[in-house]
Each structure stands twice: as structure tokens, then as C-alpha cells.
Design an enzyme around this catalytic site. Structure first.
Site, short mmCIF file in Angstrom:
data_model
loop_
_atom_site.label_atom_id
_atom_site.label_comp_id
_atom_site.label_asym_id
_atom_site.label_seq_id
_atom_site.Cartn_x
_atom_site.Cartn_y
_atom_site.Cartn_z
N CYS A 89 0.84 -1.20 0.00
CA CYS A 89 0.00 0.00 0.00
C CYS A 89 0.88 1.25 0.00
O CYS A 89 1.54 1.52 -0.99
CB CYS A 89 -0.99 -0.04 1.16
SG CYS A 89 -2.41 1.06 0.92
N HIS A 177 -3.85 -5.51 0.27
CA HIS A 177 -3.44 -5.96 1.61
C HIS A 177 -3.64 -7.46 1.76
O HIS A 177 -4.64 -7.92 2.33
CB HIS A 177 -4.23 -5.22 2.69
CG HIS A 177 -3.86 -3.78 2.84
ND1 HIS A 177 -2.80 -3.36 3.61
CD2 HIS A 177 -4.43 -2.66 2.31
CE1 HIS A 177 -2.72 -2.03 3.56
NE2 HIS A 177 -3.69 -1.59 2.78
N GLU A 179 -1.95 -9.20 3.75
CA GLU A 179 -1.56 -9.55 5.12
C GLU A 179 -2.72 -9.54 6.11
O GLU A 179 -2.53 -9.84 7.29
CB GLU A 179 -0.47 -8.59 5.60
CG GLU A 179 -0.95 -7.22 6.04
CD GLU A 179 -1.24 -6.24 4.92
OE1 GLU A 179 -1.48 -5.06 5.22
OE2 GLU A 179 -1.22 -6.66 3.74
#
Length: 251
Positions: A89, A177, A179
Site C-alpha cells: 500500500c 493488503h 496480510e
């Protein structure tokens, strides 16, 4: 034991599922938390790889947030030493800017779940190989990067075509994202600043829609994420390749 350096901008945006994976693989992690220590000194020479996380600030804020300029100098040095770099990001936007690409506002923000489609180059990429040709991923961003010159465009979404790139063979920028887990999604939805951003976005996905889509997609994304991140971590410790990069205006 390879040492990884992690740049964290706010407590709300940690490594997520990357943290236990890195530790299981036996890597040592050193965090630089710029929310707590904005003037932290950044000596990257002792580390074998770098992960730069997201945050609510933007690349254009570097005159008011000197740590962003320091981070970009550190990213440039890591690239020059041929060490693996992963930007997520904001981290991807910083990496793109170091490589000379513009970073600007996306026409519309992406907050919630969006389809990610790999390019032909993304299909052949060794790190992104575990991702299906099209798969839902979690997003939370209002800015976007251009694909840097000499980088490979790896993935796109309908509202933001520039979603992932590779520079050289071991520097990656992901706008999305991977994660995230369900607990971290809930943490963001409970954060007053993030909730306000979502409420003001005018997007169709509200909190409840994001929660429902998270329940539907999170387990699948986590499985893909572990495989993708494992492939990136396989790059740590490869022989160094040095690159000369031009000086930027933030130098």
C-alpha cells in the site's frame, strides 16, 4: 539467521499474517515504528530484506513528515545493494516513487473487497504464482502509483489498474493488503479515523458489507497470501545485485 527490517507507520497497520510466517521461517525482525519514533535513524546495511507497510499518510506528505524522505533514501539504498524489498500500500507507493514513478490520487478510493486480476506477466511471476488469475483481495487506499519505468506490471483491478509491480527480480510493490486477517479487518473498522474515511468515501461497501465479504473471502486470501509471502521470503539471502538509481527530489 537472516534479519529483516520492517518500516511501520501506525500501530493500526502491522505485519498481520506476515509476522508469524516470518518468525516460523526463522527470520529475525527489526521494526522501525515511525509513529513512536519519527526521527529514527535508518541504517539498512545490516539487513537482508525490507518490508514497508501501509499507513494513512501519503508520499506527498514527505515535506511535513521527514521520516518518509528518510524511508525513501533507505529503500533506494536497499535496492542499490540488491536486497529484497516488499512495499504494501503506502510502502508500494514509496517504492514506486523511489523508482521515479508518479504517485497520485486514484479517481475513486478502494475500501473493502475487490477483484484482482493478474496480467500475463503476473501469471508468470515467481512470487505471485500462487494467486489465481482473478481473486478477491482486501483494499484500503485513496492513492495509486504509476508502474515505474523498467518495472513489470503484475496485477490490476477495475477501479485501479496499477495494483502490483516487480522491479528487477526481488523488489515488489502491492497496492492491496494480502496480510489481513479477520481480526485486523475488525480493528480497522473500529478505528475512528478509518471509519470516518469509509463513511465519507461514498462507496457501496459499508461496514456490514465489508464484514460479510470478509467472512466469505478471508480464509481463501490467507491461503494465497501465505504462499505468496513464502515465495518473497525465499528471495531473502540471494546473492546481492547492485543497481545505480538516480537521485530524487526528496534526497
Amino acid at each position: 539467521m537472516p534479519r529483516l527490517l520492517v518500516f511501520q507507520h501506525v500501530a493500526a497497520e502491522p505485519l498481520g499474517t506476515l509476522d508469524p510466517l516470518i518468525r516460523r521461517r526463522g527470520h529475525r525482525i527489526r521494526f522501525k515504528n515511525f509513529e513512536r519514533h519519527p526521527d529514527a535513524q535508518l541504517n539498512v546495511d545490516r539487513y537482508r530484506g525490507l518490508v514497508v507497510l501501509g499507513g494513512p499518510m501519503n508520499v506527498e506528505d514527505h515535506p511535513r513528515r521527514p521520516h518518509l524522505a528518510n524511508e525513501m533514501r533507505a529503500i533506494e539504498r536497499m535496492l542499490g545493494q540488491g536486497k529484497p524489498v516488499l512495499g504494501i500500500c503506502l510502502g508500494a507507493q514509496l517504492l514506486a516513487h523511489v523508482l521515479g514513478a508518479p504517485v497520485s490520487r486514484n479517481p475513486v478510493p478502494e475500501i473493502g473487497w475487490y477483484p484482482l486480476r493478474k496480467t500475463a506477466q503476473g501469471e508468470a511471476d515467481p512470487v505471485l504464482a500462487p494467486l489465481p488469475a482473478e481473486t478477491p483481495v482486501f483494499q484500503w487506499h485513496g492513492c495509486r502509483f504509476d508502474i515505474p519505468r523498467d518495472a513489470v506490471h503484475l496485477a490490476s483491478s477495475p477501479d485501479c489498474p496499477q495494483q502490483a509491480f516487480r522491479h528487477g527480480d526481488n523488489a515488489y510493490g502491492f497496492q492491496f493488503h494480502l496480510e489481513m486477517d479477520q481480526r485486523l479487518v475488525e480493528r480497522w473498522l473500529a478505528n475512528p479515523a478509518y471509519r470516518e474515511e469509509l463513511a465519507n468515501s461514498g462507496l457501496a461497501q459499508d461496514e456490514e458489507a465489508i464484514r460479510a465479504l470478509t467472512r466469505r473471502h478471508i480464509a481463501t486470501m490467507q491461503g494465497h497470501a501465505e504462499a505468496v509471502f513464502n515465495n518473497f521470503l525465499d528471495l531473502v539471502g540471494r546473492p546481492e545485485r547492485r543497481h545505480t538509481l538516480p537521485s530524487r527530489e526528496w534526497a
